[in-house]
Write a protein that holds these residues in place. Structure first.
Motif, PDB file in Angstrom:
ATOM      1  N   LEU A  45       0.621  -1.235   0.315  1.00 45.55           N
ATOM      2  CA  LEU A  45      -0.378   0.057  -0.167  1.00 45.55           C
ATOM      3  C   LEU A  45       0.883   0.699  -0.605  1.00 45.55           C
ATOM      4  N   VAL A  46       0.548   1.841  -0.641  1.00 48.68           N
ATOM      5  CA  VAL A  46       1.592   2.952  -1.225  1.00 48.68           C
ATOM      6  C   VAL A  46       0.227   4.571  -1.405  1.00 48.68           C
ATOM      7  N   PRO A  47       1.061   6.030  -0.614  1.00 49.89           N
ATOM      8  CA  PRO A  47       0.305   6.546  -0.873  1.00 49.89           C
ATOM      9  C   PRO A  47      -0.001   6.616  -2.681  1.00 49.89           C
ATOM     10  N   SER A  48      -1.732   8.206  -2.875  1.00 53.04           N
ATOM     11  CA  SER A  48      -2.053   7.736  -4.309  1.00 53.04           C
ATOM     12  C   SER A  48      -0.823   8.940  -5.269  1.00 53.04           C
ATOM     13  N   ASP A  49       0.053   9.743  -4.425  1.00 52.90           N
ATOM     14  CA  ASP A  49       0.984   9.988  -5.118  1.00 52.90           C
ATOM     15  C   ASP A  49       2.449   9.917  -5.622  1.00 52.90           C
ATOM     16  N   VAL A  50       2.811   8.297  -5.260  1.00 53.57           N
ATOM     17  CA  VAL A  50       3.643   7.310  -6.104  1.00 53.57           C
ATOM     18  C   VAL A  50       3.419   6.718  -6.766  1.00 53.57           C
ATOM     19  N   ASP A  51       4.630   6.736  -7.580  1.00 54.87           N
ATOM     20  CA  ASP A  51       4.187   5.445  -8.944  1.00 54.87           C
ATOM     21  C   ASP A  51       4.199   4.362  -8.005  1.00 54.87           C
ATOM     22  N   PHE A  52       3.001   3.932  -8.474  1.00 52.56           N
ATOM     23  CA  PHE A  52       3.244   2.562  -7.968  1.00 52.56           C
ATOM     24  C   PHE A  52       4.494   1.270  -8.570  1.00 52.56           C
ATOM     25  N   GLU A  53       4.490   1.474  -9.724  1.00 50.63           N
ATOM     26  CA  GLU A  53       4.909   0.413 -10.431  1.00 50.63           C
ATOM     27  C   GLU A  53       6.623   0.923 -10.271  1.00 50.63           C
ATOM     28  N   ALA A  54       6.913   2.023 -10.041  1.00 52.94           N
ATOM     29  CA  ALA A  54       8.152   2.693  -9.656  1.00 52.94           C
ATOM     30  C   ALA A  54       9.309   2.061  -8.235  1.00 52.94           C
ATOM     31  N   PHE A  55       7.962   2.060  -7.397  1.00 46.29           N
ATOM     32  CA  PHE A  55       8.180   1.439  -5.944  1.00 46.29           C
ATOM     33  C   PHE A  55       8.078  -0.209  -5.907  1.00 46.29           C
ATOM     34  N   ARG A  56       6.785  -0.873  -6.609  1.00 45.81           N
ATOM     35  CA  ARG A  56       7.002  -1.960  -6.202  1.00 45.81           C
ATOM     36  C   ARG A  56       8.331  -2.684  -6.945  1.00 45.81           C
ATOM     37  N   ILE A  57       9.338  -1.840  -8.295  1.00 41.27           N
ATOM     38  CA  ILE A  57      10.580  -2.073  -8.871  1.00 41.27           C
ATOM     39  C   ILE A  57      11.452  -2.169  -7.637  1.00 41.27           C
ATOM     40  N   GLN A  58      11.251  -1.287  -7.125  1.00 43.62           N
ATOM     41  CA  GLN A  58      12.088  -1.153  -5.942  1.00 43.62           C
ATOM     42  C   GLN A  58      12.269  -1.788  -5.174  1.00 43.62           C
ATOM     43  N   ALA A  59      11.111  -1.903  -4.320  1.00 47.06           N
ATOM     44  CA  ALA A  59      11.163  -2.583  -3.208  1.00 47.06           C
ATOM     45  C   ALA A  59      11.278  -4.772  -3.245  1.00 47.06           C
ATOM     46  N   ILE A  60      10.997  -4.550  -4.397  1.00 47.83           N
ATOM     47  CA  ILE A  60      11.303  -5.929  -4.677  1.00 47.83           C
ATOM     48  C   ILE A  60      12.635  -6.144  -4.922  1.00 47.83           C
ATOM     49  N   ASN A  61      13.624  -5.033  -5.534  1.00 49.26           N
ATOM     50  CA  ASN A  61      15.204  -5.286  -5.476  1.00 49.26           C
ATOM     51  C   ASN A  61      15.646  -5.158  -4.106  1.00 49.26           C
ATOM     52  N   THR A  62      15.323  -4.574  -3.383  1.00 42.90           N
ATOM     53  CA  THR A  62      15.697  -4.577  -2.185  1.00 42.90           C
ATOM     54  C   THR A  62      15.425  -5.666  -1.580  1.00 42.90           C
ATOM     55  N   LEU A  63      14.576  -6.044  -1.255  1.00 45.12           N
ATOM     56  CA  LEU A  63      14.086  -6.980  -0.151  1.00 45.12           C
ATOM     57  C   LEU A  63      14.975  -8.211  -0.835  1.00 45.12           C
ATOM     58  N   GLN A  64      15.058  -8.634  -2.763  1.00 40.45           N
ATOM     59  CA  GLN A  64      16.482  -9.801  -2.760  1.00 40.45           C
ATOM     60  C   GLN A  64      17.495  -9.198  -2.279  1.00 40.45           C
ATOM     61  N   LEU A  65      18.344  -8.483  -1.902  1.00 38.94           N
ATOM     62  CA  LEU A  65      20.031  -8.375  -1.295  1.00 38.94           C
ATOM     63  C   LEU A  65      19.789  -9.339  -0.253  1.00 38.94           C
ATOM     64  N   LEU A  66      18.319  -9.618   0.506  1.00 38.11           N
ATOM     65  CA  LEU A  66      17.696 -10.199   1.981  1.00 38.11           C
ATOM     66  C   LEU A  66      17.321 -11.840   1.108  1.00 38.11           C
ATOM     67  N   GLY A  67      16.628 -12.034   0.616  1.00 41.56           N
ATOM     68  CA  GLY A  67      16.137 -13.683   0.302  1.00 41.56           C
ATOM     69  C   GLY A  67      15.069 -13.185  -1.055  1.00 41.56           C
ATOM     70  N   GLU A  68      14.719 -14.477  -0.664  1.00 40.48           N
ATOM     71  CA  GLU A  68      13.683 -14.654  -1.811  1.00 40.48           C
ATOM     72  C   GLU A  68      12.648 -14.060  -1.826  1.00 40.48           C
ATOM     73  N   VAL A  69      11.874 -12.842  -2.523  1.00 44.85           N
ATOM     74  CA  VAL A  69      10.765 -12.622  -2.140  1.00 44.85           C
ATOM     75  C   VAL A  69       9.108 -13.262  -2.655  1.00 44.85           C
ATOM     76  N   LYS A  70       8.429 -12.904  -1.722  1.00 41.41           N
ATOM     77  CA  LYS A  70       6.892 -13.775  -2.142  1.00 41.41           C
ATOM     78  C   LYS A  70       6.295 -13.020  -1.823  1.00 41.41           C
ATOM     79  N   THR A  71       4.914 -12.813  -1.982  1.00 36.80           N
ATOM     80  CA  THR A  71       4.176 -12.102  -2.167  1.00 36.80           C
ATOM     81  C   THR A  71       3.391 -12.902  -0.783  1.00 36.80           C
ATOM     82  N   GLY A  72       2.446 -12.034   0.265  1.00 34.36           N
ATOM     83  CA  GLY A  72       1.270 -12.837   0.525  1.00 34.36           C
ATOM     84  C   GLY A  72       1.041 -11.756   1.695  1.00 34.36           C
TER      85      GLY A  72
END
Length: 100
Positions: free
Chosen positions: A28-55
């Protein structure tokens, strides 16, 4: 863990290492944030720590658990019981740069 009575904190991405969610980021992000850009950066950040899953992230009286969503190939009309993963919560003795 009492899944039926736990508070659902919504959809999240999680970095999974072993049988534990090491870090979570909400979808969940504020409406003024580009969700797709946020999604890409969030997933890339988490990949540094382990396998990324949605849930779903659940709170059971202060204990947090991550319920991974099954991918389309593993969904069925007779699903297996859900295996909640404990979410890593640093203790008072946790230090930056320490091992998890």
């Amino acid at each position: 863990m009492d899944i039926e009575n736990a508070k659902n904190l919504g959809k999240h991405w999680a970095a999974i290492r072993g049988n534990k969610a090491i870090a979570v980021i909400p979808m969940l992000v504020p409406s003024d944030v580009d969700f797709e850009a946020f999604r890409i950066q969030a997933i890339n950040t988490l990949q540094l720590l382990g396998e990324v899953k949605t849930g779903e992230l659940l709170d059971d009286y202060g204990d947090r658990y991550f319920i991974p969503r099954k991918n389309h190939g593993n969904r069925s009309k007779n699903p297996k019981p859900v295996e909640p993963l404990e979410v890593f919560q640093p203790s008072d003795t946790y230090q930056t740069g320490g091992n998890i």
